[in-house]
Motif scaffolding. Structure first.
Motif, PDB file in Angstrom:
ATOM      1  N   ALA A   9       0.826  -1.204   0.000  1.00  0.00           N
ATOM      2  CA  ALA A   9       0.000   0.000   0.000  1.00  0.00           C
ATOM      3  C   ALA A   9       0.860   1.254   0.000  1.00  0.00           C
ATOM      4  O   ALA A   9       1.983   1.261   0.511  1.00  0.00           O
ATOM      5  CB  ALA A   9      -0.933   0.010   1.213  1.00  0.00           C
ATOM      6  N   LYS A  10       0.291   2.297  -0.575  1.00  0.00           N
ATOM      7  CA  LYS A  10       0.922   3.617  -0.588  1.00  0.00           C
ATOM      8  C   LYS A  10      -0.059   4.606   0.000  1.00  0.00           C
ATOM      9  O   LYS A  10      -1.240   4.629  -0.383  1.00  0.00           O
ATOM     10  CB  LYS A  10       1.291   4.008  -2.029  1.00  0.00           C
ATOM     11  CG  LYS A  10       1.956   5.368  -2.139  1.00  0.00           C
ATOM     12  CD  LYS A  10       2.398   5.651  -3.572  1.00  0.00           C
ATOM     13  CE  LYS A  10       1.223   5.770  -4.500  1.00  0.00           C
ATOM     14  NZ  LYS A  10       1.623   6.172  -5.881  1.00  0.00           N
ATOM     15  N   LEU A  11       0.402   5.403   0.948  1.00  0.00           N
ATOM     16  CA  LEU A  11      -0.452   6.403   1.592  1.00  0.00           C
ATOM     17  C   LEU A  11      -0.148   7.770   1.006  1.00  0.00           C
ATOM     18  O   LEU A  11       1.005   8.117   0.776  1.00  0.00           O
ATOM     19  CB  LEU A  11      -0.211   6.393   3.101  1.00  0.00           C
ATOM     20  CG  LEU A  11      -1.152   7.233   3.949  1.00  0.00           C
ATOM     21  CD1 LEU A  11      -1.368   6.563   5.304  1.00  0.00           C
ATOM     22  CD2 LEU A  11      -0.587   8.637   4.161  1.00  0.00           C
ATOM     23  N   GLU A  12      -1.198   8.550   0.789  1.00  0.00           N
ATOM     24  CA  GLU A  12      -1.035   9.867   0.160  1.00  0.00           C
ATOM     25  C   GLU A  12      -1.969  10.875   0.811  1.00  0.00           C
ATOM     26  O   GLU A  12      -3.140  10.585   1.051  1.00  0.00           O
ATOM     27  CB  GLU A  12      -1.353   9.764  -1.334  1.00  0.00           C
ATOM     28  CG  GLU A  12      -1.252  11.068  -2.092  1.00  0.00           C
ATOM     29  CD  GLU A  12      -1.692  10.928  -3.540  1.00  0.00           C
ATOM     30  OE1 GLU A  12      -1.747  11.958  -4.247  1.00  0.00           O
ATOM     31  OE2 GLU A  12      -1.990   9.795  -3.975  1.00  0.00           O
ATOM     32  N   VAL A  13      -1.448  12.044   1.113  1.00  0.00           N
ATOM     33  CA  VAL A  13      -2.278  13.145   1.600  1.00  0.00           C
ATOM     34  C   VAL A  13      -2.886  13.853   0.392  1.00  0.00           C
ATOM     35  O   VAL A  13      -2.176  14.205  -0.548  1.00  0.00           O
ATOM     36  CB  VAL A  13      -1.453  14.131   2.441  1.00  0.00           C
ATOM     37  CG1 VAL A  13      -2.336  15.280   2.919  1.00  0.00           C
ATOM     38  CG2 VAL A  13      -0.815  13.422   3.624  1.00  0.00           C
ATOM     39  N   ILE A  14      -4.201  14.065   0.420  1.00  0.00           N
ATOM     40  CA  ILE A  14      -4.889  14.679  -0.721  1.00  0.00           C
ATOM     41  C   ILE A  14      -5.026  16.195  -0.545  1.00  0.00           C
ATOM     42  O   ILE A  14      -4.531  16.974  -1.350  1.00  0.00           O
ATOM     43  CB  ILE A  14      -6.280  14.053  -0.932  1.00  0.00           C
ATOM     44  CG1 ILE A  14      -6.167  12.540  -1.117  1.00  0.00           C
ATOM     45  CG2 ILE A  14      -6.979  14.696  -2.136  1.00  0.00           C
ATOM     46  CD1 ILE A  14      -5.388  12.118  -2.328  1.00  0.00           C
ATOM     47  N   ASP A  15      -5.681  16.612   0.555  1.00  0.00           N
ATOM     48  CA  ASP A  15      -5.952  18.044   0.689  1.00  0.00           C
ATOM     49  C   ASP A  15      -6.513  18.341   2.081  1.00  0.00           C
ATOM     50  O   ASP A  15      -6.919  17.437   2.810  1.00  0.00           O
ATOM     51  CB  ASP A  15      -6.964  18.494  -0.367  1.00  0.00           C
ATOM     52  CG  ASP A  15      -6.913  19.989  -0.651  1.00  0.00           C
ATOM     53  OD1 ASP A  15      -6.091  20.687  -0.017  1.00  0.00           O
ATOM     54  OD2 ASP A  15      -7.693  20.465  -1.491  1.00  0.00           O
ATOM     55  N   ILE A  16      -6.541  19.620   2.414  1.00  0.00           N
ATOM     56  CA  ILE A  16      -7.288  20.118   3.569  1.00  0.00           C
ATOM     57  C   ILE A  16      -8.619  20.630   3.032  1.00  0.00           C
ATOM     58  O   ILE A  16      -8.651  21.595   2.254  1.00  0.00           O
ATOM     59  CB  ILE A  16      -6.524  21.240   4.295  1.00  0.00           C
ATOM     60  CG1 ILE A  16      -5.237  20.685   4.898  1.00  0.00           C
ATOM     61  CG2 ILE A  16      -7.392  21.861   5.378  1.00  0.00           C
ATOM     62  CD1 ILE A  16      -4.354  21.745   5.509  1.00  0.00           C
ATOM     63  N   LEU A  17      -9.714  19.974   3.401  1.00  0.00           N
ATOM     64  CA  LEU A  17     -11.019  20.319   2.839  1.00  0.00           C
ATOM     65  C   LEU A  17     -11.647  21.528   3.511  1.00  0.00           C
ATOM     66  O   LEU A  17     -12.428  22.256   2.886  1.00  0.00           O
ATOM     67  CB  LEU A  17     -11.969  19.124   2.945  1.00  0.00           C
ATOM     68  CG  LEU A  17     -11.547  17.850   2.195  1.00  0.00           C
ATOM     69  CD1 LEU A  17     -12.648  16.806   2.277  1.00  0.00           C
ATOM     70  CD2 LEU A  17     -11.217  18.161   0.736  1.00  0.00           C
ATOM     71  N   SER A  18     -11.349  21.732   4.772  1.00  0.00           N
ATOM     72  CA  SER A  18     -11.858  22.916   5.465  1.00  0.00           C
ATOM     73  C   SER A  18     -10.914  23.260   6.607  1.00  0.00           C
ATOM     74  O   SER A  18     -10.201  22.395   7.118  1.00  0.00           O
ATOM     75  CB  SER A  18     -13.282  22.692   5.998  1.00  0.00           C
ATOM     76  OG  SER A  18     -13.282  21.706   7.020  1.00  0.00           O
ATOM     77  N   GLU A  19     -10.920  24.529   6.982  1.00  0.00           N
ATOM     78  CA  GLU A  19     -10.027  24.990   8.047  1.00  0.00           C
ATOM     79  C   GLU A  19     -10.689  26.116   8.809  1.00  0.00           C
ATOM     80  O   GLU A  19     -11.250  27.044   8.209  1.00  0.00           O
ATOM     81  CB  GLU A  19      -8.709  25.466   7.436  1.00  0.00           C
ATOM     82  CG  GLU A  19      -7.707  25.969   8.460  1.00  0.00           C
ATOM     83  CD  GLU A  19      -6.351  26.254   7.829  1.00  0.00           C
ATOM     84  OE1 GLU A  19      -5.636  25.282   7.557  1.00  0.00           O
ATOM     85  OE2 GLU A  19      -6.057  27.440   7.596  1.00  0.00           O
ATOM     86  N   THR A  20     -10.666  25.991  10.111  1.00  0.00           N
ATOM     87  CA  THR A  20     -11.232  27.027  10.982  1.00  0.00           C
ATOM     88  C   THR A  20     -10.160  27.451  11.958  1.00  0.00           C
ATOM     89  O   THR A  20      -9.683  26.626  12.769  1.00  0.00           O
ATOM     90  CB  THR A  20     -12.463  26.504  11.751  1.00  0.00           C
ATOM     91  OG1 THR A  20     -13.433  26.051  10.814  1.00  0.00           O
ATOM     92  CG2 THR A  20     -13.061  27.609  12.597  1.00  0.00           C
TER      93      THR A  20
END
Length: 202
Positions: free
Chosen positions: A185-196
């Motif tokens: 398996a390979k793990l990947e960070v996609i995005d920050i969908l929301s931030e407060t």
């Protein structure tokens, strides 16, 4: 929902076992994945920190086993030792059918909440983020060239409720499908969908 116990005999952060629970969700972009409220690893500081600090996955250290006895495979989660939170037992004696395989994707999306606490009593620096990440699995093949992906009777029991680790709150009912897989398996960070961000008080 999903509950899994996994063994990673080798990885970029060393060997460890993991137990996770997930709730199926759909993100604003329309993609389906699993929100991870509970995830545990055996003693491995790098595996704990990389998942928690980078992805926001709420990893905790716990006692996890994954054993094979005859045709049965059993995974357990204890925290602390002797406090059995869950037991996952399977008899994966059939190869996955093509129709069942269609339920799975080689690329699975996950979501977790990363909270950075404030650096002082005025709340400066506090931020909460919804992080999207994924794993991409490549199933291994046996000596016959078949993918190692089996299914069979599966049971999940929550052995003793815990206020500290309320994994029993995800009441999954009757299992729809239980699987045993061997994969890279390979793990990947996609995005920050929301931030407060919480502004500091003057």
């Amino acid at each position: 929902g999903v509950v899994g116990v996994a063994s990673y005999p080798s990885s970029t952060v060393g060997p460890y076992l993991e137990c996770y629970s997930g709730i199926q969700v759909r993100d604003p972009g329309g993609e389906t994945g699993f929100y991870i409220p509970y995830i545990y690893v055996t003693t491995n500081d790098a595996a704990l920190a990389s998942g928690r600090e980078v992805l926001g996955a709420p990893k905790k250290l716990a006692h996890i086993t994954l054993i094979r006895e005859g045709g049965l495979i059993q995974g357990t989660l204890e925290r602390p030792a002797g406090k059995r939170l869950l037991t996952l037992t399977a008899q994966p004696d059939q190869r996955m059918s093509s129709s069942s395989q269609q339920m799975f994707s080689a690329r699975t999306y996950f979501y977790s909440v990363r909270h950075l606490p404030p650096i002082n009593e005025r709340g400066k620096g506090a931020v909460t983020q919804l992080v999207k990440w994924c794993t991409e699995r490549m199933l291994r093949r046996d000596e016959l060239g078949e993918e190692v992906q089996f299914t069979g009777p599966t049971s999940l029991t929550y052995d003793s409720p815990s206020i500290v680790d309320p994994v029993h709150n995800i009441a999954l009912g009757e299992p729809v499908l239980g699987t045993y897989e061997e994969y890279d398996a390979k793990l990947e960070v996609i995005d920050i969908l929301s931030e407060t961000a919480t502004p500091g008080k003057q």
